[in-house]
Motif scaffolding. Structure first.
Motif, PDB file in Angstrom:
ATOM      1  N   UNK A 152       0.833  -1.199   0.017  1.00  0.00           N
ATOM      2  CA  UNK A 152      -0.013   0.155   0.064  1.00  0.00           C
ATOM      3  C   UNK A 152       0.963   1.373  -0.192  1.00  0.00           C
ATOM      4  N   UNK A 153       0.642   2.064  -1.133  1.00  0.00           N
ATOM      5  CA  UNK A 153       1.362   3.380  -1.029  1.00  0.00           C
ATOM      6  C   UNK A 153       0.359   4.647  -0.937  1.00  0.00           C
ATOM      7  N   UNK A 154       0.598   5.654  -0.216  1.00  0.00           N
ATOM      8  CA  UNK A 154      -0.319   6.695   0.128  1.00  0.00           C
ATOM      9  C   UNK A 154       0.061   7.734  -0.499  1.00  0.00           C
ATOM     10  N   UNK A 155      -0.656   8.408  -1.577  1.00  0.00           N
ATOM     11  CA  UNK A 155      -0.385   9.645  -2.207  1.00  0.00           C
ATOM     12  C   UNK A 155      -1.396  10.984  -1.949  1.00  0.00           C
ATOM     13  N   UNK A 156      -1.028  11.893  -2.498  1.00  0.00           N
ATOM     14  CA  UNK A 156      -1.991  13.077  -2.109  1.00  0.00           C
ATOM     15  C   UNK A 156      -0.963  14.300  -1.670  1.00  0.00           C
ATOM     16  N   UNK A 157      -1.871  15.500  -1.939  1.00  0.00           N
ATOM     17  CA  UNK A 157      -0.943  16.534  -1.749  1.00  0.00           C
ATOM     18  C   UNK A 157      -1.475  17.450  -0.324  1.00  0.00           C
ATOM     19  N   UNK A 158      -2.303  16.720   0.460  1.00  0.00           N
ATOM     20  CA  UNK A 158      -2.930  17.352   1.470  1.00  0.00           C
ATOM     21  C   UNK A 158      -3.428  16.467   2.507  1.00  0.00           C
ATOM     22  N   UNK A 159      -2.579  15.107   2.783  1.00  0.00           N
ATOM     23  CA  UNK A 159      -3.002  14.409   3.882  1.00  0.00           C
ATOM     24  C   UNK A 159      -3.221  14.944   5.253  1.00  0.00           C
ATOM     25  N   UNK A 160      -4.331  14.483   5.817  1.00  0.00           N
ATOM     26  CA  UNK A 160      -4.523  15.128   7.257  1.00  0.00           C
ATOM     27  C   UNK A 160      -3.843  14.354   8.286  1.00  0.00           C
ATOM     28  N   UNK A 161      -3.864  14.916   9.374  1.00  0.00           N
ATOM     29  CA  UNK A 161      -2.889  14.312  10.666  1.00  0.00           C
ATOM     30  C   UNK A 161      -3.623  12.929  10.991  1.00  0.00           C
ATOM     31  N   UNK A 162      -4.900  12.863  10.703  1.00  0.00           N
ATOM     32  CA  UNK A 162      -5.596  11.485  10.935  1.00  0.00           C
ATOM     33  C   UNK A 162      -5.167  10.532  10.006  1.00  0.00           C
ATOM     34  N   UNK A 163      -5.243  11.051   8.806  1.00  0.00           N
ATOM     35  CA  UNK A 163      -4.677   9.894   7.832  1.00  0.00           C
ATOM     36  C   UNK A 163      -3.328   9.660   7.774  1.00  0.00           C
ATOM     37  N   UNK A 164      -2.449  10.397   8.338  1.00  0.00           N
ATOM     38  CA  UNK A 164      -1.143   9.884   8.461  1.00  0.00           C
ATOM     39  C   UNK A 164      -0.963   9.090   9.632  1.00  0.00           C
ATOM     40  N   UNK A 165      -1.575   9.418  10.777  1.00  0.00           N
ATOM     41  CA  UNK A 165      -1.708   8.352  11.706  1.00  0.00           C
ATOM     42  C   UNK A 165      -2.176   6.892  11.484  1.00  0.00           C
ATOM     43  N   UNK A 166      -3.358   7.043  10.518  1.00  0.00           N
ATOM     44  CA  UNK A 166      -3.878   5.712  10.034  1.00  0.00           C
ATOM     45  C   UNK A 166      -2.744   4.867   9.045  1.00  0.00           C
ATOM     46  N   UNK A 167      -2.093   5.784   8.353  1.00  0.00           N
ATOM     47  CA  UNK A 167      -0.786   5.044   7.504  1.00  0.00           C
ATOM     48  C   UNK A 167       0.007   4.661   8.172  1.00  0.00           C
ATOM     49  N   UNK A 168       0.451   5.376   9.333  1.00  0.00           N
ATOM     50  CA  UNK A 168       1.374   4.817  10.225  1.00  0.00           C
ATOM     51  C   UNK A 168       1.031   3.684  11.108  1.00  0.00           C
ATOM     52  N   UNK A 169      -0.189   3.580  11.368  1.00  0.00           N
ATOM     53  CA  UNK A 169      -0.534   2.368  12.177  1.00  0.00           C
ATOM     54  C   UNK A 169      -0.602   1.206  11.575  1.00  0.00           C
ATOM     55  N   UNK A 170      -0.808   1.466  10.108  1.00  0.00           N
ATOM     56  CA  UNK A 170      -1.033   0.230   9.148  1.00  0.00           C
ATOM     57  C   UNK A 170       0.154  -0.207   8.606  1.00  0.00           C
ATOM     58  N   UNK A 171       1.339   0.562   9.102  1.00  0.00           N
ATOM     59  CA  UNK A 171       2.572   0.391   8.644  1.00  0.00           C
ATOM     60  C   UNK A 171       2.859   0.055   6.974  1.00  0.00           C
ATOM     61  N   UNK A 172       2.191   1.159   6.283  1.00  0.00           N
ATOM     62  CA  UNK A 172       2.377   0.988   4.742  1.00  0.00           C
ATOM     63  C   UNK A 172       3.714   1.108   4.239  1.00  0.00           C
ATOM     64  N   UNK A 173       3.890   0.786   3.068  1.00  0.00           N
ATOM     65  CA  UNK A 173       4.990   0.749   2.453  1.00  0.00           C
ATOM     66  C   UNK A 173       5.835   1.972   2.404  1.00  0.00           C
ATOM     67  N   UNK A 174       4.896   3.134   1.781  1.00  0.00           N
ATOM     68  CA  UNK A 174       5.295   4.566   1.969  1.00  0.00           C
ATOM     69  C   UNK A 174       4.343   5.471   1.935  1.00  0.00           C
ATOM     70  N   UNK A 175       4.790   6.572   2.544  1.00  0.00           N
ATOM     71  CA  UNK A 175       3.625   7.808   2.310  1.00  0.00           C
ATOM     72  C   UNK A 175       4.698   8.393   1.120  1.00  0.00           C
ATOM     73  N   UNK A 176       3.758   8.843  -0.182  1.00  0.00           N
ATOM     74  CA  UNK A 176       4.650   9.687  -1.078  1.00  0.00           C
ATOM     75  C   UNK A 176       4.449  10.882  -0.727  1.00  0.00           C
ATOM     76  N   UNK A 177       5.564  11.612  -0.256  1.00  0.00           N
ATOM     77  CA  UNK A 177       5.349  12.700   0.342  1.00  0.00           C
ATOM     78  C   UNK A 177       5.571  14.099  -0.444  1.00  0.00           C
ATOM     79  N   UNK A 178       4.697  14.709  -0.519  1.00  0.00           N
ATOM     80  CA  UNK A 178       4.256  15.939  -1.607  1.00  0.00           C
ATOM     81  C   UNK A 178       4.847  17.079  -1.191  1.00  0.00           C
ATOM     82  N   UNK A 179       5.454  17.674   0.123  1.00  0.00           N
ATOM     83  CA  UNK A 179       5.872  18.779   0.558  1.00  0.00           C
ATOM     84  C   UNK A 179       6.749  18.848   1.736  1.00  0.00           C
TER      85      UNK A 179
END
Ligand SMILES: Cc1ncc(COP(=O)(O)O)c(C=O)c1O
Length: 436
Positions: free
Chosen positions: A110-137
């Motif tokens: 699972x990779x997480x894209x997007x240019x405006x990830x919210x705090x809740x979404x980041x927590x969710x991604x970290x808790x799910x130990x995803x392959x990568x956040x594709x950091x936009x800024x």
């Protein structure tokens, strides 16, 4: 030249068949408007990618991962089908991540894209130990680091770079040009600055470089230019002592909405990308390769059926009014997108018509000046190649429920999404006491 095809549409004895099923009968059984998705076509589209790119794994010993872009169509039956085939997920919201987890997609796919990830979404991604956040800024990088620290873990990040490559597609679906909002600019040094900052961050693990230059790409050359720019940047990073594990080249090929337009298929894409990466084999350790196609996995697998309710003449045209509208499928209204339109009964006589939906908007038109077999009130019309960015962009404008969707298989068909009811249209509205 081979073509990305739509193998599910056939015409037999003057009747249009979808995956072997008579379009008229499907419309009668399930009602209209109706989305019809073909399981076989989705499997064929997915397997073409796997097959075309397996030589990357054979030649390099690295992974190739296809992360299907959920934004194209995130219906649960479709995401589960793809997950069962071994496909990963490209998600752009907490909602899509929720669907990916429900579809049993393993975290490492699972990779997480997007240019405006919210705090809740980041927590969710970290808790799910995803392959990568594709950091936009840089702001996003700082926030991910802070959140990972609070949670007491390390977050995996790839950096979405903006390579300033012209994808030669519609301006509204171009994403990798300097003036687009996406990514970290390479040329000005912003991308390098962000990565050097990340290197010093205790709660960030740098895993990759990500890039997505646009959608509906019908030419291979922008992919080659993109790959070169990404690989050149990876060489630069190596010189700075930063090793990259994953290269993610974003979305996939365009599809032949115009049946007379030649579009290269997955094998041409694979040859171009793999050939370009191989040119760097003496300069860097070759990375894992990730692609995030959406459109080319599901577009050709979908048809929208609408019933003709009225036919009227104006001084300028003959209009065929169908019960599917721009709320069900927005692409023609917002991108002036072309979709083939075919009646499900193909009479000998032909006439030139405009095909429109029933919404109170002049842009609610699916096709103008189309030479079609003559249609009559009560006929069923098929709009082709709507499996991507069709139902996922559908909405309730004019208080219309979104359509039912079915999935055809070798042995029958199933409803995979129910038509929305009037009650569901107002279910979230709240009337305060003084108005009761
Ligand atoms: C970051 C990203 N990845 C992948 C995709 C999917 O692209 P496509 O449907 O053209 O394959 C998109 C769509 O625009 C996207 O924005």
């Amino acid at each position: 030249m081979k073509f990305l095809g739509n193998d599910m549409i056939t015409i037999e004895n003057g009747v249009l068949k979808i995956d072997g099923y008579d379009g008229n009968k499907l419309a009668k059984e399930y009602g209209t408007p109706l989305y019809v998705m073909s399981e076989n076509q989705i499997i064929r589209n997915f397997k073409s990618y796997e097959d075309a790119f397996k030589k990357y794994v054979e030649e390099t010993g690295r992974e190739f991962i296809l992360c299907y872009a959920y934004k194209a169509n995130s219906n649960l039956a479709i995401t589960k089908l793809l997950s069962k085939l071994g496909c990963g997920a490209d998600v752009v919201s907490g909602g899509e991540l929720y669907i990916a987890k429900l579809s049993n997609v393993p975290s490492e796919k699972i990779v997480f894209n997007g240019n405006c990830k919210t705090k809740d979404e980041i927590i969710m991604g970290i808790e799910n130990n995803i392959r990568s956040f594709n950091v936009d800024s840089i702001g996003e990088l700082i926030l991910i680091n802070e959140i990972a620290k609070e949670i007491g873990t390390v977050a995996n990040v790839a950096f979405r770079i903006n390579p300033d490559v012209n994808p030669k597609t519609h301006p509204k679906i171009s994403t990798g040009l300097k003036n687009n909002k996406f990514g970290l600019d390479v040329q000005s040094g912003i991308a390098m600055r962000a990565i050097k900052m990340a290197k010093e961050m205790e709660n960030i693990n740098i895993v990759g470089i990500h890039c997505h230059i646009g959608s509906q790409l019908t030419d291979i050359s922008p992919f080659i230019e993109e790959t070169k720019k990404v690989m050149d940047f990876i060489v630069e990073l190596k010189n700075e002592g930063i090793e990259i594990e994953d290269v993610n080249l974003g979305g996939g090929l365009g599809v032949p909405y115009h049946k007379d337009k030649e579009i290269p298929n997955q094998y041409y894409l694979a040859d171009a990308i793999i050939g370009t990466i191989m040119e760097y084999k003496d300069k860097v350790d070759l990375p894992n390769l990730i692609l995030e196609p959406g459109r080319s996995v599901v577009a050709t697998a979908g048809v929208l059926l609408g019933k003709v309710h009225y036919i009227k003449e104006t001084p300028c045209a003959k209009w065929v009014m169908i019960d599917a509208g721009m709320n069900d499928m927005m692409r023609p209204a917002i991108y002036e997108a072309y979709h083939e339109i075919i009646p499900c009964v193909l009479r000998e006589e032909k006439e030139v018509v405009n095909i429109a939906g029933g919404l109170c908007e002049s842009s609610d038109v699916f096709g103008k000046n189309r030479k079609l077999p003559k249609v009559e009130v009560g006929d069923i019309i098929a709009i082709l190649d709507v499996g991507a960015y069709g139902i996922s962009m559908a909405n309730n404008y004019n208080a219309r429920g979104r359509p039912r969707m079915i999935l055809t298989r070798n042995r029958g068909h199933h409803i995979i999404r129910e038509r929305e009811t009037y009650g569901e249209l107002i279910a979230k509205d709240i009337v305060p006491d003084h108005l009761l």
